[in-house]
Design a protein around this motif. Structure first.
Motif, PDB file in Angstrom:
ATOM      1  N   GLY A   1      40.813  51.670  24.165  1.00 30.57           N
ATOM      2  CA  GLY A   1      39.396  51.323  23.326  1.00 30.57           C
ATOM      3  C   GLY A   1      38.532  50.436  24.177  1.00 30.57           C
ATOM      4  O   GLY A   1      37.283  50.473  23.783  1.00 30.57           O
ATOM      5  N   SER A   2      39.403  49.714  24.927  1.00 28.85           N
ATOM      6  CA  SER A   2      38.418  48.936  26.060  1.00 28.85           C
ATOM      7  C   SER A   2      37.337  49.578  27.097  1.00 28.85           C
ATOM      8  O   SER A   2      37.636  50.954  27.222  1.00 28.85           O
ATOM      9  CB  SER A   2      39.310  48.059  26.870  1.00 28.85           C
ATOM     10  N   THR A   3      36.325  49.246  27.233  1.00 28.07           N
ATOM     11  CA  THR A   3      35.421  49.934  28.462  1.00 28.07           C
ATOM     12  C   THR A   3      35.607  49.705  29.703  1.00 28.07           C
ATOM     13  O   THR A   3      36.554  48.968  30.047  1.00 28.07           O
ATOM     14  CB  THR A   3      34.018  49.362  27.945  1.00 28.07           C
ATOM     15  N   PHE A   4      35.028  50.603  30.517  1.00 27.82           N
ATOM     16  CA  PHE A   4      35.130  50.461  31.982  1.00 27.82           C
ATOM     17  C   PHE A   4      34.575  49.228  32.583  1.00 27.82           C
ATOM     18  O   PHE A   4      34.997  48.593  33.568  1.00 27.82           O
ATOM     19  CB  PHE A   4      34.481  51.777  32.680  1.00 27.82           C
ATOM     20  N   ALA A   5      33.349  48.760  31.688  1.00 29.26           N
ATOM     21  CA  ALA A   5      32.967  47.450  32.093  1.00 29.26           C
ATOM     22  C   ALA A   5      33.756  46.245  32.326  1.00 29.26           C
ATOM     23  O   ALA A   5      33.837  45.379  32.774  1.00 29.26           O
ATOM     24  CB  ALA A   5      31.648  47.382  31.011  1.00 29.26           C
ATOM     25  N   GLU A   6      34.725  46.331  31.202  1.00 28.00           N
ATOM     26  CA  GLU A   6      35.673  45.268  30.884  1.00 28.00           C
ATOM     27  C   GLU A   6      36.721  45.461  32.065  1.00 28.00           C
ATOM     28  O   GLU A   6      37.129  44.481  32.607  1.00 28.00           O
ATOM     29  CB  GLU A   6      36.379  45.349  29.670  1.00 28.00           C
ATOM     30  N   LEU A   7      37.032  46.697  32.359  1.00 26.97           N
ATOM     31  CA  LEU A   7      38.035  46.806  33.639  1.00 26.97           C
ATOM     32  C   LEU A   7      37.409  46.508  34.887  1.00 26.97           C
ATOM     33  O   LEU A   7      38.072  45.872  35.666  1.00 26.97           O
ATOM     34  CB  LEU A   7      38.450  48.265  33.549  1.00 26.97           C
ATOM     35  N   LYS A   8      36.105  46.864  35.086  1.00 32.82           N
ATOM     36  CA  LYS A   8      35.470  46.607  36.343  1.00 32.82           C
ATOM     37  C   LYS A   8      35.283  45.239  36.559  1.00 32.82           C
ATOM     38  O   LYS A   8      35.106  44.603  37.740  1.00 32.82           O
ATOM     39  CB  LYS A   8      34.099  47.167  36.339  1.00 32.82           C
ATOM     40  N   SER A   9      35.247  44.291  35.495  1.00 35.11           N
ATOM     41  CA  SER A   9      34.898  42.724  35.581  1.00 35.11           C
ATOM     42  C   SER A   9      36.270  42.209  36.327  1.00 35.11           C
ATOM     43  O   SER A   9      36.250  40.988  36.702  1.00 35.11           O
ATOM     44  CB  SER A   9      34.772  41.960  34.332  1.00 35.11           C
ATOM     45  N   LEU A  10      37.412  42.916  36.191  1.00 36.50           N
ATOM     46  CA  LEU A  10      38.666  42.506  36.784  1.00 36.50           C
ATOM     47  C   LEU A  10      39.081  42.802  38.335  1.00 36.50           C
ATOM     48  O   LEU A  10      39.619  42.208  38.882  1.00 36.50           O
ATOM     49  CB  LEU A  10      39.739  43.093  35.933  1.00 36.50           C
ATOM     50  N   TYR A  11      38.467  43.882  38.729  1.00 37.94           N
ATOM     51  CA  TYR A  11      38.837  44.116  40.173  1.00 37.94           C
ATOM     52  C   TYR A  11      37.552  44.900  40.902  1.00 37.94           C
ATOM     53  O   TYR A  11      36.700  45.423  40.285  1.00 37.94           O
ATOM     54  CB  TYR A  11      39.634  45.604  40.150  1.00 37.94           C
ATOM     55  N   PRO A  12      37.565  44.499  41.975  1.00 35.49           N
ATOM     56  CA  PRO A  12      36.350  44.980  42.799  1.00 35.49           C
ATOM     57  C   PRO A  12      36.446  46.403  43.053  1.00 35.49           C
ATOM     58  O   PRO A  12      37.556  46.994  43.039  1.00 35.49           O
ATOM     59  CB  PRO A  12      36.437  44.097  44.245  1.00 35.49           C
ATOM     60  N   ASP A  13      35.401  47.070  43.365  1.00 39.13           N
ATOM     61  CA  ASP A  13      35.311  48.490  43.649  1.00 39.13           C
ATOM     62  C   ASP A  13      36.303  48.922  44.850  1.00 39.13           C
ATOM     63  O   ASP A  13      36.853  49.927  44.568  1.00 39.13           O
ATOM     64  CB  ASP A  13      33.837  48.957  43.871  1.00 39.13           C
ATOM     65  N   SER A  14      36.310  48.254  45.571  1.00 38.60           N
ATOM     66  CA  SER A  14      37.011  48.422  46.904  1.00 38.60           C
ATOM     67  C   SER A  14      38.847  48.554  46.604  1.00 38.60           C
ATOM     68  O   SER A  14      39.245  49.465  47.188  1.00 38.60           O
ATOM     69  CB  SER A  14      36.957  47.292  48.063  1.00 38.60           C
ATOM     70  N   LEU A  15      38.861  48.026  45.397  1.00 41.76           N
ATOM     71  CA  LEU A  15      40.375  48.185  45.029  1.00 41.76           C
ATOM     72  C   LEU A  15      40.932  49.372  44.254  1.00 41.76           C
ATOM     73  O   LEU A  15      42.085  49.475  44.169  1.00 41.76           O
ATOM     74  CB  LEU A  15      41.093  46.659  44.356  1.00 41.76           C
ATOM     75  N   MET A  16      39.931  49.802  43.561  1.00 39.65           N
ATOM     76  CA  MET A  16      39.960  50.995  42.623  1.00 39.65           C
ATOM     77  C   MET A  16      40.131  52.312  43.144  1.00 39.65           C
ATOM     78  O   MET A  16      39.353  52.588  44.040  1.00 39.65           O
ATOM     79  CB  MET A  16      38.864  51.008  41.426  1.00 39.65           C
TER      80      MET A  16
END
Length: 216
Positions: A143-158
């Motif tokens: 139920g969490s959003t991608f915005a919440e997930l993106k705040s934890l990791y830089p794009d380069s690590l995903m």
């Protein structure tokens, strides 16, 4: 020392100090982020029954004997054995039904016909959580959003991979954690199932986490 030579030396030293400062800052940020995921060891995970940790959950962890699991969680309603099979591989599994949602526990797959292809030798290789009752250390849950997930990791690590259905996305952060995320975002009803390839920048901020997977 000539004036021009002195100025050149000063400039070089200054540039080196700036570069080192940037590297130190990036390293510190990565270490801090990485520490969030790894600080909760197996024994820490057990302290809170609904934690999602790098090793698994309080009652099941990667590498556990599948036959020896002891399901102790107040939210568990039932546990059903299952066998997951493809043309070449098979795996044992357990479907845990909760007060809200399910957890699917899968053994490490083995080639069909192998002598150790039985429940006694099976060990947990993957845990799939589809319930809002469990959350990670950073409070990411179904139920969490991608915005919440993106705040934890830089794009380069995903690492982004297409999922099995239209609009489904698999996100891994292999340099940091074995916890993976399945997200669902709106898509064209006529889109080809599993045919999408995504860049991080193409994922909608409001895409929702539909499952959390811990893999060996």
């Amino acid at each position: 020392m000539p004036t021009n030579m002195y100025k050149l030396t000063t400039l070089i030293v200054t540039l080196l100090l700036v570069a080192c400062a940037k590297d130190d800052k990036a390293g510190t940020q990565y270490a801090a982020m990485n520490g969030i995921q790894t600080v909760k060891k197996s024994e820490d995970c057990d302290k809170e029954t609904n934690n999602i940790c790098n090793q698994g959950l309080s009652f099941v962890k990667i590498g556990d004997s599948l036959a020896g699991l002891d399901f102790k969680n107040a939210n568990i309603k039932s546990v059903k054995d299952t066998v997951l099979s493809t043309e070449d591989y098979s795996a044992f599994g357990k479907i845990v039904t909760l007060n809200e949602g399910t957890i699917t526990i899968e053994s490490t797959p083995v080639e069909k016909g192998e002598s150790n292809n039985d429940l006694i030798h099976a060990h947990v290789g993957a845990i799939r959580i589809q319930s809002t009752l469990f959350s990670t250390a950073e409070n990411i849950k179904v139920g969490s959003t991608f915005a919440e997930l993106k705040s934890l990791y830089p794009d380069s690590l995903m690492v982004v991979e297409p999922g099995n259905g239209a609009g489904e996305i698999e996100i891994k952060v292999p340099k940091v954690t074995r916890i993976n995320y399945t997200l669902q975002q709106k898509t064209d009803a006529n889109a080809t199932l599993g045919g999408e390839i995504y860049e991080v920048s193409a994922i909608a901020s409001d895409a929702k986490v539909s499952a959390i997977m811990i893999m060996q």
